[in-house]
Write a protein that holds these residues in place. Structure first.
Motif, PDB file in Angstrom:
ATOM      1  N   LYS A  31       8.448 -20.464  15.577  1.00 46.72           N
ATOM      2  CA  LYS A  31       7.238 -20.868  14.550  1.00 46.72           C
ATOM      3  C   LYS A  31       6.178 -20.436  14.872  1.00 46.72           C
ATOM      4  O   LYS A  31       5.928 -21.007  16.240  1.00 46.72           O
ATOM      5  N   GLY A  32       5.203 -20.196  13.995  1.00 46.28           N
ATOM      6  CA  GLY A  32       3.944 -20.241  13.978  1.00 46.28           C
ATOM      7  C   GLY A  32       3.128 -19.339  13.572  1.00 46.28           C
ATOM      8  O   GLY A  32       3.657 -17.916  13.594  1.00 46.28           O
ATOM      9  N   PRO A  33       1.847 -19.101  13.680  1.00 51.91           N
ATOM     10  CA  PRO A  33       0.635 -18.031  13.375  1.00 51.91           C
ATOM     11  C   PRO A  33       0.898 -16.881  13.719  1.00 51.91           C
ATOM     12  O   PRO A  33       1.271 -15.906  12.947  1.00 51.91           O
TER      13      PRO A  33
ATOM     14  N   ILE B 144      14.754 -20.518  17.644  1.00 51.85           N
ATOM     15  CA  ILE B 144      13.843 -20.696  16.244  1.00 51.85           C
ATOM     16  C   ILE B 144      12.098 -20.156  17.124  1.00 51.85           C
ATOM     17  O   ILE B 144      11.904 -20.750  18.086  1.00 51.85           O
TER      18      ILE B 144
ATOM     19  N   LYS C 104       0.078 -19.441  19.169  1.00 55.18           N
ATOM     20  CA  LYS C 104       0.077 -20.352  18.515  1.00 55.18           C
ATOM     21  C   LYS C 104       1.588 -20.219  18.072  1.00 55.18           C
ATOM     22  O   LYS C 104       2.191 -20.024  17.176  1.00 55.18           O
ATOM     23  N   VAL C 105       2.488 -20.885  18.906  1.00 52.73           N
ATOM     24  CA  VAL C 105       4.254 -20.239  18.847  1.00 52.73           C
ATOM     25  C   VAL C 105       5.168 -21.062  19.374  1.00 52.73           C
ATOM     26  O   VAL C 105       4.171 -21.597  20.200  1.00 52.73           O
ATOM     27  N   TYR C 106       5.680 -21.980  18.841  1.00 56.38           N
ATOM     28  CA  TYR C 106       6.771 -22.890  19.616  1.00 56.38           C
ATOM     29  C   TYR C 106       8.798 -22.686  18.864  1.00 56.38           C
ATOM     30  O   TYR C 106       8.392 -21.461  17.939  1.00 56.38           O
ATOM     31  N   THR C 107       9.144 -22.768  20.375  1.00 51.49           N
ATOM     32  CA  THR C 107      10.318 -22.618  19.957  1.00 51.49           C
ATOM     33  C   THR C 107      11.102 -23.842  19.658  1.00 51.49           C
ATOM     34  O   THR C 107      10.972 -25.056  20.521  1.00 51.49           O
TER      35      THR C 107
END
Lengths: 106, 998, 193
Positions: B680-682, B678, B758-761
């Motif tokens: 996710k982030g702006p 996954i 700004k991203v998380y995995t």
């Protein structure tokens, strides 16, 4: 076997918890760069016999990347610091200089 | 045989009230608890215990400890068999069964002894000089012959039945050695509150104090002081004492290995050996010293022993190694052996002393007992009768040619001074320095092994530091302990016990005893007993130009035996120096490498054998597959069902059945191993635009896109379907086995290069069971199940979330077979339930399972690439004809700059093509080379018999191949054999893709 | 309209082994709800969301509460009853509206073991390069490391100094189970911790 302090989670763990990531502070060159610049980014590594600024990941731990300054010759560690900087912190550079002055590294 | 050589009294270690029966070479003997195999055999008068490696010379026990070069045995049988074990370290136990090594047919009548008769043809470097021509003779003739006649024990033929363990341990101070120095250090550290591990390689504490008990410590006899000190240590909670535990190695950053032989005494132990992986604040090496032998003619006969060993056997085990002993010494300590023998009622024929005027309390004590002392005299030659020492001939150092006197004896006790055990100091780079006055290599305090903070990580205490007498040992050990504790911030003034010890006068070492006549050259003056290296060999090596100690070692094999030169090195280096006219300091030492003594393979493996050797990753459906004929294909650590066997059908039959099932009806595949990440982030879309060659930011929520991933070299590294779950969230599928790498790859860029994004995995690979339903009847199957997803309306390359047969699912309309196909991801706990329903329905429709090999054929028929088959880390997207997946609009992505390099845009690069053999039944070998004019022009990457097309198909990377469709090339199939194949489009089936988009 | 049938959810591994040294008991824990939360853990809004979702205060660095495990400087593992992860994700999503975060249900990705008994520390010390002395690793402490070849996290739950909870990826669970069971054998402890 190295004993490595992770600056991200504070663990002092043995090398088998970590994965090495090669030389640190390499500037990425992308599209638009010259062949020489790109070559330096992709291929040129210092591989010093002495002080090395290198990348590690706490692979079996918190998963974070960080930097370590280490003598490849004596395995003396001068310090660890987080990944989101482009140059080593001054206190670590000072420690390297001190080791040089004392003749432990070139 | 009774214990003919057991003394009436003495032997502090043995329990005379109990007998132990044991076997040596099939013959039964008896000994006592506390004996070693060596002491028990000596007690039984057995002196010939082995044959040497090269000349098969008869050999006996030389030492009483880990330095033993000769007395190696095969121990145990079948599942307990272990070769090359030192008798001096085997504790006697009931049922012990040992056999001697390197002899045929028996120790007494060994045919290999012919080697010795021919020994003048076996000079130093013999193997290098002799077997070099003709080249192939080495492999087919010489090596097998030499292996049969030379060699050590027998390799085990059965699996090891014992249990082995590892453990991690941590302490402030690790003390190696439980002799006086180690005990002093342990007590000081323990009292200071440090966490202490004290490792002692034998089964007893006290070291030489148990034998050489003539000193008084703190006004107490050595024995009383020892008992009190041990009791004090045992009472400390912060001190761990491990007996039978050798500190084998001191590695970087204070990492040490302890080798514990806790279960080597016959009983069915839960743990035979344990390997301790210790991280310590400091190491104190209290490893003592090893006595040096003396080189003289035939100094290798059974009965010639180290003087300290002779007195160990007398005092520790109550054994007389000889009826009549000659002591040959270069120092005062040798007199202790003479005194011990005399005290035990044994005959000392003479004390030969290299010094002109031996003097001092010990010499005086020997004189007082009336023992004959011959100054400036050595052993010119030893003589044997029936493989055992029978007499010696003395030699006058000033006049070696003069005839000496013959003294009948069955034992020689030799002492050439002591060498500190500096191994642990040296393992991680500490240097030893030659001390001319003390005649020894000792740790150089200016060059210690340094730890992580450049601290001296190994400190050396006692004999290992060069302290020779008990008072010096005690004072030095106390000082070192104080120093270490101060460094650790744990105090630092250890009380120094008051010691009164017997004074000793300096040694006068003898590196080679002069001999008359032919023997003057040093032939049969043995240095390395196990490898049969003589003084003459080392001198010859020096003359032939092997001047470096490291070269001379390898050329002569001096110090390369299992004892690693513990007895031979110093003497050998002295000979080298003498021949070259160099001092010991100039000659230097060879490198000390761990382990200190050999450790068992079992201890290295620990528990990780059999099913624990390496983890196998299993999907939720593993048991189901196994129960239905699945055989396994390893993919990374995963096991995937390669095919499902029905009855006794062969592999091809299963695979072809499974392929046609998918083409004609419907098949179900366990695709759970596909990586799922996954993101996710702006900035997720922006980030994925960098990671993939394709444009991902234009993907609409609910849609799927096949993506390619480069490394910075511009080469393909992974592929998979990317699904946009919502505006900010993507689900990236990776190859099986690629999930961890790609997740790590994403995190690497996010953490180290674009940390402002700004991203998380999250790696959610293991959350889902993923099942592919493929084939023309796939939709019929799904429509027959209860679901809130409209499978008629779900377009190709789309995603829907809902339920299917009571299971929560994400449904993806994607295809890796070219057929109408859906994939379902359901939480793992629902996986089996969903699979069973889908499989049952598939069977109802005339379909069923398909395995990974059918999947591979189906995709090859469609020309779909597999990363790792069609690519090998040097292949670009353009090379495999997937330039369409490389965005031209994006300013940057990983590998974009590299793809502009001239080498990656060459038109004659290897490019992916199809190959069809002219003979449709001939399946090309995987990896076969295309050849043209005698040169390779590429290779086959995937090759199968296609059941759909009823002919062979292959994919290949061929130079400039995409411009050569229709040409016929030769493909090498075997030595001097080729097949003709036509280059074609790699899409063999349904070129328009009509079957998957229905 | 079809619905999820929770009765279909079955754990892959079940079992209790209590034949180990000194009353050691090893068990596979029943399915638990788990949510990975990635966010800036220093944000008050994140702490509030965690509190709302699982009732826990923000755990300290390398600490565990009953329902929240500190995994990384920007990652927590939240625990709840199985089947309630979606609700927890919904609460987090609502509370963290406008705050950059990732909350994802990973209830099925891992297997949870429990190892209890006076020798539990020594069992773990056989395969984890971690100082497990009682004064170095205590109730509430958590460590991510490896056990033998397997990546794992373990922590001391509030149930006492001899109780460890161990978490590993589900596909490795059988290996780790067998490793823990083998390593728990009577008579195989070094006897130092």
């Amino acid at each position: 076997m190295l004993l490595i302090d992770c600056p991200c989670c504070g663990v002092s763990g043995e090398e088998t918890e970590f994965a090495p990531g090669g030389e640190a502070h390499i500037v990425r060159f992308g599209p638009g760069s010259s062949d020489a610049e790109f070559s330096s980014y992709l291929f040129d590594r210092k591989n010093p016999r002495g002080v090395h600024f290198e990348r590690w990941r706490h692979a079996f731990g918190c998963g974070k990347w960080f930097h370590m300054a280490r003598s490849t010759q004596t395995l003396e560690v001068f310090g660890v610091y987080k990944a989101d900087v482009t140059t080593p912190p001054q206190d670590i550079l000072d420690r390297v200089e001190a080791a040089k002055a004392e003749g432990r590294v070139k | 045989m009774s214990q003919s050589h057991r003394l009436e009294t003495g032997g502090v270690l043995v329990d005379r009230t109990r007998q132990i029966k044991f076997l040596f070479d099939g013959k039964s003997y008896s000994g006592h608890p506390g004996d070693t195999l060596a002491s028990a055999l000596l007690a039984n008068g057995v002196k010939l215990v082995n044959r040497s490696y090269k000349y098969h010379r008869p050999r006996g026990v030389v030492s009483s400890g880990p330095e033993e070069p000769n007395a190696l045995v095969n121990l145990g049988n079948a599942g307990t068999h272990e070769p090359n074990i030192r008798m001096t370290q085997i504790e006697l136990h009931d049922g012990l069964d040992a056999t001697s090594q390197n002899r045929f047919p028996s120790l007494e009548a060994d045919v290999g002894v012919l080697n010795a008769a021919a020994s003048r043809f076996y000079p130093a470097g013999f193997y290098y000089k002799t077997f070099i021509h003709p080249r192939h003779a080495w492999k087919y003739f010489w090596e097998p012959v030499i292996r049969r006649i030379a060699g050590l024990g027998k390799a085990p033929t059965h699996a090891d039945s014992a249990q082995y363990e590892h453990t991690y341990a941590f302490c402030d101070v690790l003390i190696a050695g439980g002799g006086v120095a180690g005990l002093i250090a342990a007590k000081a550290a323990g009292e200071a509150g440090a966490r202490v591990i004290l490792a002692e390689q034998t089964e007893r504490l006290g070291g030489r104090l148990l034998v050489d008990d003539d000193a008084e410590i703190d006004g107490k006899s050595a024995r009383v002081w020892l008992e009190e000190t041990i009791a004090a240590l045992e009472a400390m909670d912060n001190v761990t004492i491990r007996l039978r535990t050798c500190c084998s190695a001191a590695y970087d950053h204070n990492y040490c290995l302890l080798y514990e032989r806790s279960g080597d005494r016959g009983e069915a132990a839960q743990v035979r050996h344990r390997l301790w992986r210790v991280r310590t604040g400091r190491v104190i090496a209290a490893t003592g010293m090893i006595e040096r032998p003396i080189a003289f003619n035939y100094n290798d006969l059974p009965g010639v022993m180290l003087a300290s060993a002779v007195r160990d056997y007398v005092k520790l085990w109550g054994v007389s190694p000889g009826e009549k002993t000659v002591v040959y010494t270069t120092n005062d300590d040798g007199y202790r052996t003479a005194l011990a023998l005399a005290e035990a009622g044994c005959t000392v024929r003479a004390i030969l002393d290299s010094r002109r005027e031996p003097d001092g309390p010990l010499v005086g004590a020997a004189r007082a007992l009336g023992l004959e002392i011959r100054p400036n005299t050595g052993i010119g030659k030893a003589k044997a009768k029936r493989n055992k020492l029978a007499s010696i001939e003395t030699v006058d150092f000033d006049n070696p040619e003069a005839p000496g006197t013959t003294i009948e004896c069955d034992c020689v006790a030799m002492s050439n001074g002591w060498s500190p055990v500096v191994h642990l100091y040296s393992h991680s780079g500490g240097k030893a320095m030659w001390d001319e006055e003390a005649v020894m290599y000792r740790p150089d305090p200016a060059n210690p092994p340094r730890g992580r903070d450049a601290e001296a990580m190994v400190h050396v205490a006692g004999g290992a530091h060069g302290a020779l007498t008990t008072d010096a040992v005690v004072a030095q050990a106390a000082a070192v302990a104080a120093e270490v504790l101060a460094e650790l911030g744990m105090g630092g003034t250890a009380a120094v016990p008051d010691v009164s010890a017997t004074a000793e006068t300096p040694t006068h070492p003898v590196w080679v005893t002069p001999s008359a006549g032919k023997a003057a050259l040093g032939g049969k003056h043995f240095l390395d007993f196990q490898n049969d290296v003589t003084v003459a060999d080392v001198a010859l090596a020096a003359r032939e130009g092997y001047e470096s100690v490291e070269h001379a070692k390898r050329y002569t094999t001096l110090g390369m035996a299992t004892d690693q030169g513990k007895l031979s090195n110093i003497n050998g280096h002295a000979i080298l120096g003498k021949t070259l006219g160099k001092t010991m300091a100039e000659v230097g030492t060879t490198t000390f490498r761990p382990p200190y003594t050999p450790i068992s393979f079992g201890s290295i493996a620990g528990r990780e054998t059999g099913n624990l050797f390496k983890p196998v990753r299993e999907t939720a459906l593993h048991g189901w597959h196994a129960a239905r004929g699945g055989d396994w294909e390893p993919v990374g650590d995963w096991r995937r069902p390669y095919r499902y066997q029905q009855g006794s059908e062969d592999r091809d039959t299963s695979i072809h059945r499974e392929c046609l099932r998918v083409r004609n009806t419907v098949g179900v595949l366990d695709a759970s191993t596909l990586g799922k990440i996954i993101v996710k982030g702006p900035d997720a879309a922006k980030f994925l635009d960098m990671m993939y060659t394709n444009m991902m930011s234009t993907l609409k929520p609910g849609k799927c896109r096949y993506g390619l991933m480069n490394n910075e070299n511009g080469f393909l590294m992974d592929d998979g379907v990317v699904v946009r779950l919502d505006e900010e969230t993507f689900l990236c599928h990776t190859t099986s086995g690629g999930a961890d790498n790609i997740h790590g790859w994403f995190e690497e860029w996010l953490q180290t290069e674009w940390f402002d994004l700004k991203v998380y995995t999250a790696n959610v690979t293991e959350q889902f069971t993923q099942i592919a339903v493929a084939g023309p009847k796939a939709r019929d199957l799904l429509n027959s199940l209860d679901s809130d997803i409209d499978f008629n309306a779900l377009p190709f390359m789309s995603m829907a979330e809902g339920t299917l047969a009571g299971c929560p699912v994400r449904a993806f309309r994607i295809s890796f077979t070219g057929e109408l196909s859906f994939e379902f991801a359901t939480p793992v706990s629902f996986g089996l339930a969903l699979w069973e329903v889908l499989h049952a329905k598939a069977e109802e429709l005339g379909g069923g399972t398909y395995g990974t090999e059918a999947q591979h054929i189906l995709r090859a028929e469609k020309g779909f690439v597999v990363i790792g088959d069609e690519t090998d880390g040097t292949v670009t997207a353009h090379d495999v004809g997937m330039g369409w997946a490389v965005s031209k609009k994006k300013e940057d992505f990983i590998g974009k700059r590299a793809m502009e390099r001239s080498d990656l845009t060459r038109p004659d690069r290897k490019q992916l093509v199809g190959l069809m053999t002219e003979d449709p039944t001939e399946v090309l070998p995987d990896g076969a080379h295309g050849v043209e004019g005698g040169k390779a022009i590429g290779h086959v990457t995937s090759t199968y018999f296609s059941p759909t097309l009823k002919r062979s198909i292959a994919m290949a990377l061929i130079n400039g191949g995409q411009g050569r469709f229709g040409e016929v090339i030769e493909v090498s199939t075997a030595k001097n054999k080729t097949a003709r194949a036509v280059i074609c489009d790699p899409v063999f089936y349904d070129k328009k893709g009509e079957r998957q988009d229905v | 309209m079809s619905e999820v049938d929770m009765s279909l959810a079955r754990p892959l591994l079940e079992g209790v082994s209590d034949t180990g040294a000194g009353g050691l008991k090893l068990s596979v824990q029943p399915l638990r709800g788990m949510v990975t939360l990635r966010a800036d853990l220093s944000e008050a809004s994140v702490a509030a969301a965690v509190k709302a979702a699982v009732g826990s205060d923000m755990p300290g660095v390398r600490k565990a509460t009953d329902t929240a495990l500190w995994m990384s400087p920007d990652e927590l593992m939240l625990l709840m009853p199985y089947g309630e992860a979606a609700d927890a994700v919904a609460v987090l999503t609502e509370k963290l509206s406008g705050v950059h975060h990732l909350a994802v249900d990973v209830s099925d990705a891992r297997t949870l073991f429990r190892l209890e008994g006076s020798a539990a520390r020594e069992v773990l010390a056989k395969g984890a390069p971690v100082d497990l002395a009682r004064d170095k690793f205590a109730v509430g402490d958590l460590r991510r490391t490896r056990i033998s070849h397997v990546a794992a996290a373990f922590w001391q739950s509030g149930d006492g100094p001899d109780v460890f909870e161990i978490l590993c990826f589900r596909s490795y669970a059988k290996y780790l189970w067998e490793w823990l069971e083998e390593s728990s054998r009577e008579g195989s402890m070094p006897g130092v911790l």
